[in-house]
Motif scaffolding. Structure first.
Motif, short mmCIF file in Angstrom:
data_model
loop_
_atom_site.label_atom_id
_atom_site.label_comp_id
_atom_site.label_asym_id
_atom_site.label_seq_id
_atom_site.Cartn_x
_atom_site.Cartn_y
_atom_site.Cartn_z
N GLU A 1 16.45 4.10 12.96
CA GLU A 1 17.65 4.92 13.18
C GLU A 1 18.78 4.59 12.20
N GLN A 2 18.99 3.30 11.96
CA GLN A 2 20.09 2.89 11.09
C GLN A 2 19.64 2.54 9.67
N ARG A 3 18.39 2.84 9.36
CA ARG A 3 17.83 2.56 8.02
C ARG A 3 18.04 1.09 7.65
N ASN A 4 17.72 0.20 8.60
CA ASN A 4 17.97 -1.22 8.40
C ASN A 4 16.70 -2.07 8.50
N GLY A 5 15.62 -1.52 7.95
CA GLY A 5 14.37 -2.27 7.90
C GLY A 5 14.29 -3.14 6.65
N VAL A 6 13.60 -4.27 6.78
CA VAL A 6 13.40 -5.20 5.66
C VAL A 6 11.92 -5.57 5.63
N LEU A 7 11.31 -5.43 4.45
CA LEU A 7 9.90 -5.78 4.28
C LEU A 7 9.77 -6.98 3.36
N PHE A 8 8.99 -7.96 3.82
CA PHE A 8 8.57 -9.09 2.99
C PHE A 8 7.12 -8.80 2.61
N TYR A 9 6.88 -8.58 1.33
CA TYR A 9 5.56 -8.23 0.83
C TYR A 9 5.01 -9.39 0.00
N LEU A 10 3.76 -9.81 0.28
CA LEU A 10 3.12 -10.88 -0.48
C LEU A 10 1.73 -10.45 -0.95
N ALA A 11 1.45 -10.68 -2.22
CA ALA A 11 0.09 -10.53 -2.77
C ALA A 11 -0.35 -11.94 -3.12
N THR A 12 -1.12 -12.55 -2.25
CA THR A 12 -1.38 -13.99 -2.34
C THR A 12 -2.20 -14.41 -3.55
N SER A 13 -3.27 -13.71 -3.86
CA SER A 13 -4.11 -14.12 -4.99
C SER A 13 -3.43 -13.89 -6.33
N ASP A 14 -2.54 -12.89 -6.38
CA ASP A 14 -1.85 -12.59 -7.63
C ASP A 14 -0.50 -13.30 -7.74
N HIS A 15 -0.15 -14.07 -6.72
CA HIS A 15 1.10 -14.85 -6.72
C HIS A 15 2.32 -13.96 -6.98
N LYS A 16 2.38 -12.86 -6.24
CA LYS A 16 3.51 -11.93 -6.36
C LYS A 16 4.11 -11.72 -4.97
N PHE A 17 5.43 -11.54 -4.94
CA PHE A 17 6.04 -11.15 -3.68
C PHE A 17 7.35 -10.41 -3.95
N ALA A 18 7.74 -9.62 -2.95
CA ALA A 18 8.95 -8.82 -3.07
C ALA A 18 9.58 -8.69 -1.70
N ILE A 19 10.87 -8.43 -1.71
CA ILE A 19 11.60 -8.12 -0.49
C ILE A 19 12.25 -6.76 -0.72
N ILE A 20 12.02 -5.86 0.21
CA ILE A 20 12.58 -4.50 0.12
C ILE A 20 13.43 -4.26 1.35
N GLY A 21 14.66 -3.85 1.13
CA GLY A 21 15.54 -3.46 2.23
C GLY A 21 15.77 -1.95 2.17
N ASP A 22 15.93 -1.34 3.33
CA ASP A 22 16.20 0.09 3.40
C ASP A 22 17.66 0.37 3.04
N ALA A 23 18.00 1.65 2.93
CA ALA A 23 19.32 2.07 2.46
C ALA A 23 20.46 1.50 3.29
N GLY A 24 20.29 1.44 4.60
CA GLY A 24 21.37 0.95 5.47
C GLY A 24 21.73 -0.49 5.19
N ILE A 25 20.74 -1.37 5.12
CA ILE A 25 21.01 -2.78 4.87
C ILE A 25 21.41 -3.00 3.41
N ASN A 26 20.79 -2.27 2.49
CA ASN A 26 21.14 -2.43 1.08
C ASN A 26 22.58 -2.04 0.79
N SER A 27 23.14 -1.14 1.58
CA SER A 27 24.52 -0.69 1.34
C SER A 27 25.56 -1.72 1.77
N VAL A 28 25.16 -2.75 2.51
CA VAL A 28 26.15 -3.71 3.02
C VAL A 28 25.93 -5.15 2.56
#
Length: 144
Positions: free
Chosen positions: A58-85
């Protein structure tokens, strides 16, 4: 699929970290783990964000922690609501702290720390209000 980098106990602790972080906020946190990321890690994380329907909060405040373990990569993605603040460097600062723990082989601890920090910001900007519901699963999702 299960994870080979995390024990079942560590996965349980990560889920508890998600639940704890979400207790005082309407925000939503997800963790997605897979072995390989054959594209840009942010592009893949954005695709997983969409696949998990995280943009539907509803408030576009989701956060994803993404990990690709064998490739040693990770990212954090926040939705528009959390990214704006949050500050512009907020996600990179969390990534840096997590990366230090990951380099020491403390993957579960790194995730738990990142989740807690995201939860603090979510609580600050999207405090829990009576009637808030858990909009997204707290279960860790797995890819190939």
């Amino acid at each position: 699929m299960t994870s080979r980098i995390f024990t079942s106990g560590e996965l349980a602790h990560i889920k508890v970290a998600i639940e704890d972080a979400e207790k005082n906020t309407s925000g939503e946190i997800r963790v997605h783990i897979e072995k390989h990321c054959k594209e840009d890690v942010l592009d893949r994380a954005a695709g997983v964000f969409d696949m998990l329907k995280m943009q539907r909060t509803e408030q576009r405040n989701g956060v994803l922690f993404y990990l690709a373990t064998s490739d040693h990569k990770f990212a954090i993605i926040g939705d528009a609501g959390i990214n704006s603040v949050v500050p512009d460097d907020f996600w990179n600062a969390i990534k840096s702290e997590m990366s230090d723990l990951f380099k020491a082989g403390k993957f579960a601890e790194g995730l738990e720390k990142g989740i807690a920090k995201a939860g603090q910001q979510l609580k600050s900007h999207f405090p829990y209000e009576s009637g808030d519901k858990n909009e997204l699963s707290d279960e860790i999702s797995f890819g190939s």
